[in-house]
Design a protein around this motif. Structure first.
Motif, mmCIF file in Angstrom:
data_model
loop_
_atom_site.group_PDB
_atom_site.id
_atom_site.type_symbol
_atom_site.label_atom_id
_atom_site.label_comp_id
_atom_site.label_asym_id
_atom_site.label_seq_id
_atom_site.Cartn_x
_atom_site.Cartn_y
_atom_site.Cartn_z
ATOM 1 N N VAL A 1 2.542 7.722 -6.697
ATOM 2 C CA VAL A 1 2.137 7.689 -7.474
ATOM 3 C C VAL A 1 2.923 6.646 -7.837
ATOM 4 C CG1 VAL A 1 3.372 9.132 -9.102
ATOM 5 C CG2 VAL A 1 1.174 8.876 -10.136
ATOM 6 N N ARG A 2 1.940 5.646 -8.849
ATOM 7 C CA ARG A 2 3.443 3.823 -8.990
ATOM 8 C C ARG A 2 3.255 4.190 -10.800
ATOM 9 N NH1 ARG A 2 -1.391 2.485 -5.567
ATOM 10 N NH2 ARG A 2 -0.626 0.907 -3.870
ATOM 11 N N SER B 1 0.871 -1.474 -0.037
ATOM 12 C CA SER B 1 -0.315 0.092 -0.019
ATOM 13 C C SER B 1 0.859 1.373 -0.447
ATOM 14 C CB SER B 1 -1.077 0.317 1.057
ATOM 15 O OG SER B 1 -2.049 1.013 1.194
ATOM 16 N N THR C 1 0.606 -5.449 -12.415
ATOM 17 C CA THR C 1 1.294 -4.238 -12.337
ATOM 18 C C THR C 1 0.267 -3.541 -12.827
ATOM 19 O OG1 THR C 1 2.602 -3.011 -14.478
ATOM 20 C CG2 THR C 1 3.836 -4.349 -12.380
ATOM 21 N N GLU C 2 -1.196 -3.911 -13.475
ATOM 22 C CA GLU C 2 -2.386 -3.138 -14.016
ATOM 23 C C GLU C 2 -3.031 -3.272 -13.138
ATOM 24 O OE1 GLU C 2 -2.949 -5.651 -17.321
ATOM 25 O OE2 GLU C 2 -1.055 -3.960 -18.680
ATOM 26 N N GLN C 3 -3.200 -4.603 -12.408
ATOM 27 C CA GLN C 3 -3.715 -4.728 -11.020
ATOM 28 C C GLN C 3 -3.492 -3.843 -9.758
ATOM 29 O OE1 GLN C 3 -7.205 -6.390 -11.505
ATOM 30 N NE2 GLN C 3 -6.158 -6.299 -13.778
ATOM 31 N N ASN C 4 -2.551 -3.494 -9.538
ATOM 32 C CA ASN C 4 -2.648 -2.925 -8.581
ATOM 33 C C ASN C 4 -2.060 -1.037 -8.999
ATOM 34 O OD1 ASN C 4 -1.366 -4.401 -5.746
ATOM 35 N ND2 ASN C 4 -0.891 -5.824 -7.772
ATOM 36 N N GLY C 5 -2.474 -0.778 -10.212
ATOM 37 C CA GLY C 5 -2.690 0.716 -10.433
ATOM 38 C C GLY C 5 -1.359 1.476 -10.950
ATOM 39 N N GLN D 1 1.009 3.101 -13.826
ATOM 40 C CA GLN D 1 0.282 3.971 -14.811
ATOM 41 C C GLN D 1 1.580 3.410 -15.437
ATOM 42 O OE1 GLN D 1 -0.609 7.799 -14.292
ATOM 43 N NE2 GLN D 1 -1.068 7.447 -12.441
#
Length: 242
Positions: free
Chosen positions: A167-168, A163, A207-211, A213
């Motif tokens: 910004v990711r 968590s 990575t896509e499932q955890n937000g 970009q």
């Protein structure tokens, strides 16, 4: 002549004598051939510098007298946590050194599916100790008085699932967004860089499932060490202090 900077991992106070660590002793006495009375700068990660003079120099013992404390901060206003896929050879060492020079706040070496380095738990621990010494040397060289946090190697899945209010971001040459188009929250950025062979399809899905970009640094595919340094430089130039 440039004054030598030395990391001292304990409390420092003015008008005190400190016996330097074995690594610092070897570097000063046996590599640099330092002499008694030579001026040095000590730091311990508290954000300050401490001017000192060497009061005793021997092969296995160096003592410094601390003269004064100076509050100097060259930390970037932008917090960056680098998640770097571990690569073979000296690439990982190079990324750690240069990213610290560029001001990253935290670094986590990541064990990915295509990680070319296979080590047991004990050898990973020794590798982490080696990287920590490299991080200290980088701070000594570039003038930072706060050590960035160098985490122990982590699995890719554990790290991307953490968590965070940052910004990711991760790189992709065909992404439709550039760094300058990314709003930067106060918490800063979490930057993910893949290893030599890139991420697997499953890892990209994670990575896509955890937000995360996808961001591009131009249309060319960069080597892992180039990508990390270029991305950090771009973030610092737009949102930090470059």
């Amino acid at each position: 002549m440039r004054i030598i900077r030395i990391y001292y991992p304990f409390e420092l106070s003015t008008d005190s004598y400190v016996t330097l660590t074995d690594d610092a002793t070897n570097h000063l006495a046996n590599v640099l051939r330092a002499k008694t009375g030579q001026a040095v700068v000590l730091f311990n990660g508290d954000g300050n510098e401490y001017s000192a003079q060497l009061s005793e120099v021997a092969k296995r013992k160096v003592v410094a007298h601390v003269d004064s404390k100076i509050s100097i901060s060259i930390e970037s206003p932008l917090s960056i946590h680098l998640g770097q896929g571990i690569s073979r050879g000296d690439r990982m060492e190079w990324v750690i050194q240069k990213s610290i020079e560029l001001g990253v706040t935290e670094i986590t070496p990541l064990i990915t599916e295509r990680c070319g380095v296979k080590l047991g738990k004990e050898r990973w621990s020794k590798k982490h100790e080696q990287w920590q010494k490299l991080a200290i040397a980088a701070c000594e060289q570039c003038g930072r008085n706060v050590l960035p946090i160098l985490h122990a190697p982590s699995s890719f899945a554990d790290w991307v699932n953490l968590s965070t209010n940052q910004v990711r971001l991760t790189l992709h040459p065909r992404a439709d967004k550039a760094f300058r188009h990314v709003p930067m929250p106060p918490a800063g950025a979490r930057l993910l860089i893949g290893p030599e062979g890139g991420f697997s399809e499953q890892e990209i899905y994670q990575t896509e499932q955890n937000g995360f970009q996808t961001i591009q640094l131009g249309p060319r595919v960069l080597r892992t060490e180039t990508a990390a340094i270029a991305a950090i430089s771009a973030l610092q130039a737009i949102h930090g202090d470059l």
